[in-house]
Design an enzyme around this catalytic site. Structure first.
Site, PDB file in Angstrom:
ATOM      1  N   HIS A 168      -0.923 -44.857  11.056  1.00 17.88           N
ATOM      2  CA  HIS A 168      -0.164 -45.248  12.246  1.00 17.88           C
ATOM      3  C   HIS A 168      -0.537 -46.701  12.558  1.00 17.88           C
ATOM      4  CE1 HIS A 168       0.775 -45.406  16.581  1.00 17.88           C
ATOM      5  NE2 HIS A 168       1.546 -44.363  16.389  1.00 17.88           N
ATOM      6  N   ASP A 170      -9.218 -41.557  12.553  1.00 16.30           N
ATOM      7  CA  ASP A 170      -8.168 -41.490  13.563  1.00 16.30           C
ATOM      8  C   ASP A 170      -7.770 -40.017  13.679  1.00 16.30           C
ATOM      9  OD1 ASP A 170      -5.828 -41.376  14.972  1.00 16.30           O
ATOM     10  OD2 ASP A 170      -4.812 -42.988  13.883  1.00 16.30           O
ATOM     11  N   GLN A 213      -3.982 -36.884  15.657  1.00 20.17           N
ATOM     12  CA  GLN A 213      -3.124 -35.747  15.314  1.00 20.17           C
ATOM     13  C   GLN A 213      -3.921 -34.526  14.867  1.00 20.17           C
ATOM     14  OE1 GLN A 213       0.043 -35.652  15.959  1.00 20.17           O
ATOM     15  NE2 GLN A 213       0.598 -37.796  16.176  1.00 20.17           N
ATOM     16  N   LYS A 260      -1.889 -36.013  23.715  1.00 21.58           N
ATOM     17  CA  LYS A 260      -1.352 -35.245  22.577  1.00 21.58           C
ATOM     18  C   LYS A 260      -1.996 -33.867  22.486  1.00 21.58           C
ATOM     19  CE  LYS A 260      -0.653 -39.366  19.696  1.00 21.58           C
ATOM     20  NZ  LYS A 260       0.785 -39.624  19.755  1.00 21.58           N
TER      21      LYS A 260
HETATM   22  N1  7TS Z   1      -2.904 -42.472  15.487  1.00 20.37           N
HETATM   23  C1  7TS Z   1      -2.022 -41.530  15.123  1.00 20.37           C
HETATM   24  C2  7TS Z   1      -2.208 -40.800  13.843  1.00 20.37           C
HETATM   25  C3  7TS Z   1      -0.937 -41.256  15.964  1.00 20.37           C
HETATM   26  O1  7TS Z   1      -0.062 -40.330  15.600  1.00 20.37           O
HETATM   27  C4  7TS Z   1      -0.790 -41.991  17.172  1.00 20.37           C
HETATM   28  C5  7TS Z   1       0.381 -41.784  18.078  1.00 20.37           C
HETATM   29  C6  7TS Z   1      -1.774 -42.929  17.512  1.00 20.37           C
HETATM   30  C7  7TS Z   1      -2.800 -43.150  16.637  1.00 20.37           C
HETATM   31  C8  7TS Z   1      -1.721 -43.693  18.778  1.00 20.37           C
HETATM   32  O2  7TS Z   1      -2.027 -42.876  19.869  1.00 20.37           O
HETATM   33  P1  7TS Z   1      -1.920 -43.434  21.361  1.00 20.37           P
HETATM   34  O3  7TS Z   1      -2.132 -42.222  22.195  1.00 20.37           O
HETATM   35  O4  7TS Z   1      -2.983 -44.449  21.518  1.00 20.37           O
HETATM   36  O5  7TS Z   1      -0.551 -44.020  21.498  1.00 20.37           O
HETATM   37  N2  7TS Z   1       1.512 -41.265  17.444  1.00 20.37           N
HETATM   38  C9  7TS Z   1       2.753 -41.199  17.942  1.00 20.37           C
HETATM   39  C10 7TS Z   1       3.813 -40.633  17.213  1.00 20.37           C
HETATM   40  O6  7TS Z   1       3.691 -40.144  16.111  1.00 20.37           O
HETATM   41  N3  7TS Z   1       4.931 -40.720  17.957  1.00 20.37           N
HETATM   42  O7  7TS Z   1       4.644 -41.306  19.102  1.00 20.37           O
HETATM   43  C11 7TS Z   1       3.302 -41.625  19.107  1.00 20.37           C
END
Ligand code: 7TS
Length: 407
Positions: free
Chosen positions: A123, A200, A203, A226
């Site tokens: 990501h 990371d 997920q 999430k």
């Molecule tokens: N890493 C992974 C693997 C992710 O899926 C996401 C967000 C992040 C980092 C970032 O997380 P945040 O909470 O700091 O934004 N993924 C997604 C997605 O798949 N669709 O919208 C956000």
């Protein structure tokens, strides 16, 4: 006790909403999840019953707020089996956790000639911070490639893990394919060449038991929103000895021990990394989300999600003119696909009219889209409150869209 999805659904007020006059079928859980009433109540109770800043004042409500905030640190430590509560730093989310590392560790430890190793399925949150760190330090970014089945190609690891490798940052579970990467193996390969590791887990922690001792990772990051929790809160786990060696990322209140006009000294970890008024309500909400997950158990959640994922995969495979990307054996409940006759954005729009929420786009993984040779995919991502009936509506909506577009 058997898993009762209808009982679970009753805890989520937003799942009772209608969209375009149809019941909401929410299948974009990799982006964010809905919140059970207990999480909403925990946030609301904080503001209505004991709202105060933490770590400073001596009055009753401030003590109560501080106690509630710090209790969640223990709860998070327990969730990921961290032996030391000082390993748990509250951030605004995975993105901030990784940026914190890229500045506080990366800018102080990387030099020209050093290599940062990531994968082709990251990501952007676990890619751009390292691109910036490489730019600023003269280090080089390298990529572990993926195979066509959506898994990492770790066949000849000595190509990537060398004495130049200083840091290995990788996603535990892909937000595009759902592939679960062999974290333990990657961490062993990294440690064998003296590199530190960043997982990371944005997920993975929402769906499975993650054990930082078993993984032996140096750092791990995830987001509250999430995993049923509020937006605006996340976690950085770090081995205490590494966090202690690191300089602060943000400066401000809370993170200091002494301040003079000339120089300052820092608070102990983890507070050294929590400058300013922290995310008090959000952290308390995250605590309620962890309670909810614990009460169901990861084992039950995992089994149920696996069953629904298998059902979704089998249903999608029955549709003509639809390509599923990747076919990992170890996978979470995320599936990316393309439909020959319909652009992903059009498909998402057609489905929205049926009340079905899926994501279309590059999923913040543009290098992976380039590797797949597509500008965008459609993505369905499942969580513990989804049902087979919802998957049936989703499949029927795709079938109707294909029929409409192909006449
Ligand atoms: N890493 C992974 C693997 C992710 O899926 C996401 C967000 C992040 C980092 C970032 O997380 P945040 O909470 O700091 O934004 N993924 C997604 C997605 O798949 N669709 O919208 C956000």
């Amino acid at each position: 006790m058997p898993f009762d999805v209808q009982k679970v659904r009753a805890d989520f007020p937003n799942l009772r909403q209608q969209v375009h006059g149809k019941p909401l079928v929410y299948l974009d859980n990799a982006a964010t999840t809905h919140k059970p009433q207990s999480v909403i109540n925990a946030v609301s109770n904080f503001y209505s019953k004991y709202n105060a800043n933490v770590h400073r004042a001596l009055y009753q409500q401030a003590a109560e707020a501080t106690e509630a905030y710090e209790a969640v640190r223990d709860k998070v430590a327990q969730l990921i089996n961290a032996p030391d509560r000082r390993s748990i730093v509250f951030t605004s989310g995975t993105t901030e956790s990784i940026n914190l590392l890229a500045y506080a560790w990366g800018r102080h430890n990387l030099r020209p000639g050093d290599e940062i190793l990531v994968t082709e399925m990251e990501h952007h949150s676990n890619l751009i911070p390292w691109q910036l760190a490489a730019r600023d330090t003269g280090a080089t970014l390298r990529y572990i490639p993926i195979r066509d089945d959506g898994t990492l190609d770790l066949e000849n690891p000595e190509q990537y893990f060398t004495d130049k490798t200083k840091l290995v940052a990788f996603t535990h579970q892909s937000n595009v394919f759902g592939a679960i990467n062999p974290a333990r193996q990657i961490i062993e390969l990294a440690h064998a060449v003296g590199a530190i590791t960043v997982v990371d887990a944005a997920q993975s922690v929402p769906h499975m038991a993650v054990d930082v001792v078993e993984l032996d990772c140096d750092f791990l990051a995830f987001s509250g929103h999430k995993m049923l929790g509020p937006t605006g809160v996340g976690v950085l786990y770090g081995k205490p000895e590494l966090l202690e060696q690191m300089s602060p990322f943000f400066g401000g209140g809370e993170m200091i021990r002494t301040v003079t006009m000339e120089k300052s000294t820092w608070a102990e970890i983890p507070w050294k990394f929590e400058a300013g008024t922290p995310k008090i309500a959000q952290v308390i909400g995250l605590g309620a989300a962890i309670n909810y997950l614990n009460q169901l158990s990861y084992k039950t959640i995992g089994q149920y999600e696996q069953e629904l994922t298998d059902y979704t995969l089998a249903s999608l495979k029955d549709l003509d003119g639809l390509t599923i990307h990747g076919n990992p054996q170890q996978r979470g409940p995320v599936i990316s696909f393309n439909v020959d006759a319909v652009h992903p954005h059009d498909l998402a729009q057609f489905l929205d009219e049926e009340g079905v929420a899926i994501r279309a786009g590059h999923h913040c993984a543009q290098p992976l889209m380039q590797r797949l040779g597509v500008p965008a995919t459609s993505r369905v991502s499942i969580y513990l409150y989804n049902t087979k009936a919802e998957i049936d509506i989703f499949i029927e909506s795709i079938t109707n869209t294909i029929r409409f577009m192909t006449g």
